[in-house]
Motif scaffolding. Sequence first.
Motif, mmCIF file in Angstrom:
data_model
loop_
_atom_site.group_PDB
_atom_site.id
_atom_site.type_symbol
_atom_site.label_atom_id
_atom_site.label_comp_id
_atom_site.label_asym_id
_atom_site.label_seq_id
_atom_site.Cartn_x
_atom_site.Cartn_y
_atom_site.Cartn_z
ATOM 1 N N TYR A 41 0.821 -1.222 0.000
ATOM 2 C CA TYR A 41 0.000 0.000 0.000
ATOM 3 C C TYR A 41 0.847 1.261 0.000
ATOM 4 O O TYR A 41 0.439 2.285 -0.529
ATOM 5 C CB TYR A 41 -0.974 -0.014 1.183
ATOM 6 N N SER A 44 1.564 1.820 -3.613
ATOM 7 C CA SER A 44 0.477 2.306 -4.463
ATOM 8 C C SER A 44 -0.122 3.625 -3.971
ATOM 9 O O SER A 44 -0.906 4.238 -4.691
ATOM 10 C CB SER A 44 -0.609 1.235 -4.602
ATOM 11 N N PRO B 240 -12.323 -2.679 -0.745
ATOM 12 C CA PRO B 240 -12.114 -1.777 -1.888
ATOM 13 C C PRO B 240 -12.768 -0.412 -1.682
ATOM 14 O O PRO B 240 -12.265 0.590 -2.191
ATOM 15 C CB PRO B 240 -12.759 -2.525 -3.062
ATOM 16 N N GLY B 244 -8.634 -0.581 0.037
ATOM 17 C CA GLY B 244 -7.955 -1.861 0.205
ATOM 18 C C GLY B 244 -8.119 -2.757 -1.013
ATOM 19 O O GLY B 244 -8.877 -2.460 -1.926
ATOM 20 N N ASP B 245 -7.398 -3.873 -0.978
ATOM 21 C CA ASP B 245 -7.383 -4.752 -2.144
ATOM 22 C C ASP B 245 -7.754 -6.178 -1.723
ATOM 23 O O ASP B 245 -6.981 -6.832 -1.026
ATOM 24 C CB ASP B 245 -5.982 -4.736 -2.756
ATOM 25 N N ILE B 247 -7.756 -8.816 -3.451
ATOM 26 C CA ILE B 247 -6.837 -9.815 -4.017
ATOM 27 C C ILE B 247 -5.675 -10.067 -3.065
ATOM 28 O O ILE B 247 -5.162 -11.178 -2.963
ATOM 29 C CB ILE B 247 -6.289 -9.344 -5.382
ATOM 30 N N LEU B 248 -5.288 -9.021 -2.345
ATOM 31 C CA LEU B 248 -4.199 -9.173 -1.381
ATOM 32 C C LEU B 248 -4.578 -10.207 -0.320
ATOM 33 O O LEU B 248 -3.736 -10.968 0.153
ATOM 34 C CB LEU B 248 -3.904 -7.815 -0.736
#
Lengths: 205, 537
Positions: A41, A44, B240, B244-245, B247-248
């Motif tokens: 993070y 990004s 998301p 946040g992600d 996929i992580l």
Amino acid sequence: MSQVIHHDEHYDAEGSKIGMWLFIFTELLLFGGLFIIYSVYRFSNQDAFHLAAEELNRTVGTINTIILLVSSMTIAMSTSALQKKQKKTTLALLGVTLLLGLVFLVNKYFEWGTKFEHGIFPGSQYMLDHLSQGEILFFGLYFVMTGLHALHIIVGMVVIGFAYAGVRSGRVNADRAALLENSGLYWHLVDLIWIFLFPLFYLIH
Amino acid sequence: MQASSHIPHDVSYLDYKGKHKGLLAWILSTDHKRIALLYMFSMMTLFLVGVLLGLAMKLELIAPGKTIMGAQDYNAVFTVHGVIMIFMIVVPGLPAVFGNFLLPIMIGAKDVAFPKLNLFSWYVYIAGAILVIISVLFGDGSPDTGWTFYAPYSFKTGTNMLPAIFGAFVLGFSSILTGLNFIVTIHRLRAPGMSWTKMPLFPWTIYGTAWIQLLATPVVGITLVLVSLERIFGIGVFDPALGGDPILYQHLFWIYSHPAVYIMILPAMGAISEVIPTFSQKHIFGYKAIVASTLAIAFVGYFVWGHHMFTSGMSGTAQYTFSILTFLVAIPSAIKVFNWISTMYKGSISLETPFYWAASFIFVFMIGGLSGLVLGALATDVYVHDTAFVVAHFHFIVFGGVGFAFFAAIHYWFPKMFGRMYDTTWANVGWIVFFIGFLALYSPMFYLGLQGMPRRYYDYLEQFHAANILSTLGSWVMTFGLAIVLINLFRSAKSGPIAGANPWNGKTLEWTVPSPPPVENFEEIPVYGEKDGPYEY
């Protein structure tokens, strides 16, 4: 005819030290997962992380770092003191270590408290309205990682408390020092993790 | 605690009267053999729950449309089935039961390195199991995410996820402590003269497994903590909506959960490596190759997690890297299969129940393994991803592999554990019924998957009907076989004929002590001489 064998209580200082090191591995990997998330993070959301880091109080962070480093020193000294059979010094040094751990937590408490007052905590409406997604992530990670670390400080203090009681009663002595040495190892780990957390959250801009 | 105690050597661990009586003598015992049986009985209970849930799913799929349950119930059933079977049965299964019982004896030790920690691990295990059960019985509906707890659904769904996720975390902690205990035991307590290259293969695989338990589990631990915090506080790392992600989450989850597959299969391979030389009465072929391949699987297993995510969104480079690494795992696995077959070659094979289970293990393991390559290859994986094909592959490896090895192990070591022999006729009948049922249950799923039937749906198109009927019939036959096996074992544990110390003429150390073993295993710690070894026939 009943055969009887003599059964000595098993005591293997080397074995318990290996066990402690293995446990430390697992702790490193536990935080390792968080460090991976942090780096992903950070990569990004570079600007947002920069901005959010300015919000943190570096002075308190630095003081806490010094406190932990000193406490690592005192617990290491207590191990040496025990080897030299200076029971009183050992206990005094352990007491200082515990006290420093407590001061660290108190500082942390006020640091978090200030953030909460400013509306910065996970799930707050203020963050959703005023902060970017990157900043929300930064503070989310900040609270999780320093919170988990504070939890480890508490666990470490409990373990040291057991070692203190052990030394006082004489169960932990120069010949059977594994409990004290292992609590020292654990405390160093907790310290080491903070040494990584401090620059990641407070210093990098 | 007493500094020393006197424990008679001619009393078996089953009959030993310590300071506690009745149930307390078991749940407060730090004897590794009693703890092994504690694990075995708790797992057996949970396993039966998992089996019933599996049967319910197969019954639902006997015809298209709603048969006995609707979509939401089906989701809950496959989730709880998965959580129980994965986290409570196959991950801890062989290490906690046979590792606990046999590891110390096989390396010539009186107990594990940390007996109290060992008992504590069992309590942690039970605590985790109770948490999962709470998630099913209380709150707003049973967990419905699948055993993988994928984000973002796992923190969005209204069902009672938190206890289940925390339960999985707690079970992982138990697994870590067991692994830690075994590593120290193997390093510190091997009998004098038992060098690393003289250690039997089952302890070797337990050793490899223990390292995976230790190094991989914390990663899923923190992931599960994060997904719980996401659910409670909304910290944002997998959400998301907050940047946040999700996929992580998948990456972190599979960094553990793929190595976990090797936590399951390595000790199974170890048990097979003990059974086959004994019933071939021959030195194991390629001892060092088996050891090396064990460590290779444990090592390479860390770097293949991405193959669970080929369709989730990854760069092309990442995809083919993970694909190639996945293919690498096939090499050490195949080495083991060749070694087992070569061990049988020109051996004097005795067709006893454990050998049947071991031989059928090799058969189903090969089908499972080769179908895994279909999933590891990029082009074919996209085609069969999330279909019944995956379910078939997974069950051939995890149930076929680990399950068959577990039954091989229990039939092999049963006389040692209980001092009695089981009825071999019924044991063989149970095996063949189980084996036929197993093949009928899971083989049609390969076909269904290739035809495009998705997994995790309670309903399907009419064209899939015939194969599903066969599969459901198979589930009944297999359960019938399972019942024969278990009833036979339970009856024999009480009233079977007395077994000698070494009924199979095995050469590893556990066969040198009486059956069932005395509390402290060895009267005198054995010493390995220059020419001694675990497989010297």
